[in-house]
Enzyme design. Structure first.
Site, mmCIF file in Angstrom:
data_model
loop_
_atom_site.group_PDB
_atom_site.id
_atom_site.type_symbol
_atom_site.label_atom_id
_atom_site.label_comp_id
_atom_site.label_asym_id
_atom_site.label_seq_id
_atom_site.Cartn_x
_atom_site.Cartn_y
_atom_site.Cartn_z
ATOM 1 N N GLU A 292 17.174 11.439 25.554
ATOM 2 C CA GLU A 292 16.080 10.870 24.081
ATOM 3 C C GLU A 292 15.384 8.854 24.404
ATOM 4 O OE1 GLU A 292 14.776 12.547 22.155
ATOM 5 O OE2 GLU A 292 15.615 14.225 23.387
ATOM 6 N N TYR B 256 15.140 10.875 14.326
ATOM 7 C CA TYR B 256 14.158 11.766 15.313
ATOM 8 C C TYR B 256 15.318 12.412 16.420
ATOM 9 C CZ TYR B 256 12.265 12.507 19.290
ATOM 10 O OH TYR B 256 12.179 13.361 20.722
ATOM 11 N N LEU C 30 12.527 -0.754 32.018
ATOM 12 C CA LEU C 30 12.461 0.202 30.682
ATOM 13 C C LEU C 30 11.810 -0.657 29.478
ATOM 14 C CD1 LEU C 30 14.937 2.976 30.683
ATOM 15 C CD2 LEU C 30 12.648 3.235 30.816
ATOM 16 N N CYS D 282 -5.736 27.560 12.157
ATOM 17 C CA CYS D 282 -5.429 25.803 12.652
ATOM 18 C C CYS D 282 -6.528 25.267 11.425
ATOM 19 C CB CYS D 282 -5.869 25.316 13.998
ATOM 20 S SG CYS D 282 -6.069 23.297 14.107
ATOM 21 N N ASP E 275 8.305 13.913 16.027
ATOM 22 C CA ASP E 275 7.584 12.760 16.905
ATOM 23 C C ASP E 275 6.348 12.346 16.927
ATOM 24 O OD1 ASP E 275 7.474 14.783 19.024
ATOM 25 O OD2 ASP E 275 8.248 14.041 20.587
ATOM 26 N N TYR F 199 12.318 -3.460 25.794
ATOM 27 C CA TYR F 199 12.707 -3.027 24.999
ATOM 28 C C TYR F 199 14.393 -2.703 24.716
ATOM 29 C CZ TYR F 199 12.283 -2.113 19.543
ATOM 30 O OH TYR F 199 12.227 -2.095 18.567
#
Ligand code: SF4
Length: 342
Positions: free
Chosen positions: A26, A109, A69, A197, A127, A71
């Site tokens: 995650e 999350y 990656l 929808c 998310d 950050y």
């Protein structure tokens, strides 16, 4: 969930119950797309098979594994949280939503994802994919990315979530959002939710979800100086309170507006004189590179300053390394791009 069981993506972190592996996946996936994230996930699992192994590794090694990656505070938080689990919780990963949420770098999350995937606790994940699908299906116009939107979507999802299999429910809704109900060009004609929808019925698919106004992106001007003599060069570690904390880079001169190209060599020559107590034997203007971060654009100009001997003075915070050594230190993607250009 039926759709998911037949069409969901088969990924190495799906269908497992190891909370540590799920947490790794995650955190990595917050930074990158699935295809690229898979390689990083496999590397972390093999280099640090348990949370205790991750805790024992040096921060520099963890930053190196994370390299590319971006950050980097996420990697530092990951490491700090692993140390907390190893040292304070006896190596046992927390097994409640609140316990997981208390780990450094873990937001709602991620806590919901770990709690539902590893322990089947009924916490809905929210998310970008979930916001998009749910806002369209139910016709919700609250701008996403706000606390109010989070609460509203959470309330609705708490009613919808499958209490027996919250793991499958969460994975299904995320996958459906990303594979089917895409940001643009979703295939509504063949969608299983077409009848109910709201966005499809009312022709609002392109309008939803409503986004908050964009944060303005600032530009920073970086002048990196590649200072060399013999096989040596100077590097500096970035300090706290700014991007790329803890990473190494070339000595940097930053300005708020670009330096006029006519004056560039003269300005950098003066900077070098004040840093090192002597002017270089030769100063070349190298490549210019643009680097995009979430809220910043970095316009970087590289310069190469050659000295025929060790400079008279080395500022305290700079470190002398051999050229090949720099590649083995944790560095930003921007510096990595510069090194690969050479
Ligand atoms: S009908 Fe279109 S907008 Fe609505 S859920 Fe399906 S894919 Fe998304």
């Amino acid at each position: 969930m039926t759709w998911y069981q037949e069409n969901g993506r088969k990924l190495p972190w799906r269908g497992i119950e190891n909370p540590y592996y799920i947490w790794l996946s995650e955190i990595i996936l917050q930074q990158t797309r699935i295809e690229q994230g898979r390689g990083y996930y496999e590397r972390f699992v093999s280099e640090y098979p348990t949370v205790v192994d991750l805790a024992k590794a040096s921060e520099e090694k963890v930053l190196k594994s994370w390299q590319g990656l971006g950050y980097y505070s996420r990697a530092r938080n990951l490491h700090a949280a692993a140390r907390y689990v190893a040292e304070e919780l006896g190596g046992k990963f927390p097994n409640t939503y609140e316990g997981i949420l208390s780990l450094k770098g873990v937001g709602k999350y991620t806590a919901a994802a770990i709690a539902s995937f590893a322990y089947r606790l009924p916490y809905p994940v929210i998310d970008g994919n979930v916001y998009r699908l749910v806002s369209r299906l139910y016709g919700i116009y609250t701008p996403i990315g706000t606390e109010q939107a989070y609460r509203e979507f959470e309330q609705l999802l708490l009613h919808l979530i499958d209490r027996e299999r919250p793991d499958l429910f969460n994975q299904a809704i995320m996958d459906f959002g990303s594979i089917y109900c895409k940001p643009t060009g979703c295939d509504c004609q063949r969608c299983i939710f077409r009848q109910e929808c709201v966005a499809f019925r009312e022709g609002k698919v392109d309008v939803l979800p409503v986004r908050r106004q964009k944060v303005t992106v600032k530009t920073r001007y970086f002048y990196y100086i590649d200072i060399r003599w013999q096989e040596f060069m100077l590097v500096k570690q970035r300090e706290a309170g700014d991007i790329w904390q803890g990473l190494y880079e070339l000595p940097l001169f930053e300005t708020e507006s670009p330096i006029d190209s006519q004056l560039l060599k003269q300005t950098i020559g003066e900077v070098l004189q004040s840093w090192l107590g002597m002017a270089p034997t030769d100063l070349e203007v190298g490549p210019e590179m643009k680097h995009q971060l979430t809220h910043r654009t970095i316009k970087a100009q590289f310069l190469k300053a050659n000295y025929n001997r060790k400079p008279a003075r080395i500022p305290e915070k700079m470190r002398i390394v051999r050229y090949e050594e720099l590649k083995s230190l944790p560095i930003s993607r921007l510096i990595d791009r510069y090194l690969s250009k050479k």
